[in-house]
Scaffold this motif. Sequence first.
Motif: not given
Length: 282
Positions: A51-65, A111-118, A139-144
């Motif tokens: 929840a926190v990472i998803y909200l952070y990603r969305v709020s960071r994106a909203l800041s630039v937008c 755009v940020c929907i993938a963040a919670p899965f990792f 935030v574990d992306f599993r592979d390169n």
Amino acid sequence: MLLRESRLTPTDAILCHLAFADLLLLLTRGVPQTLSVFGVRNLLDDAGCKAVIYLYRVSRALSVCLTCMLSVFQAATVAPAAGPLLSRLKPRLPQLILPGFAALWLLNMAVCIAAPFFSVAPRNGTVPPFTLNLGFCHVDFRDNLSYVANGVAVSVRDFAFVGMMLGSSGFLLVLLHRHGRKLKGIRRSQGKETRAAKTVLMLVVLYAVFFGIDNVIWIYMLTVAQVPAVVADMRVFFSSCYASLSPFLIISSNKKVKARMVCASADPADESKQSDVKNSES
């Protein structure tokens, strides 16, 4: 401003939305990161991290937008209504603000929907490769491939909006420079637009500086399999600087906000007179 004003101007509405996004960014990233740096462990579980990472990603994106939206709106407002397209578009600009907010929220949430899965809570032991160690979460992306693809997607979106932001700000700067002498004799409402345009330019410059530092660190992070915690802390610091400093710029340049935050100090002579009156009454 929401409590005091019966109806917000479009610029004030964007500033309020930007302030909300920046506040959400600081609460979801700056506060947990600071607690983690000072030794607080087991701050969040897996669900909390997602929840926190998803909200952070969305709020960071909203800041630039929203900073981009503010710059484009101000450039369109100050620009002369030359041509049939702009002459028809300018009167409709205030009506496009709310649909613009909705579009930006939906775009960035998608755009940020993938963040919670990792995102997972920290585990005991070493940090696996291709993992962003945020201290309070991993935030574990599993592979390169996932690691680089996520970084490229975020960077492309950010650079697109920053490009529009810088383009509109450059146009705004040229316009203000070209008509600087003429603006001294025009009506008061246009003078307000000029002051607002200068505030927007300062916000864009502030964002561009910290965005540049943030992305230099981000590109470095994409080139290494295991990111040191101190590098992640540095990125959080610089990415939070805009959200922390922009309110002071808005307060100092916005008369509506500044007028309600001025602390008036009493004159010592007046205070002595008041005390004499109270003594005589007693």
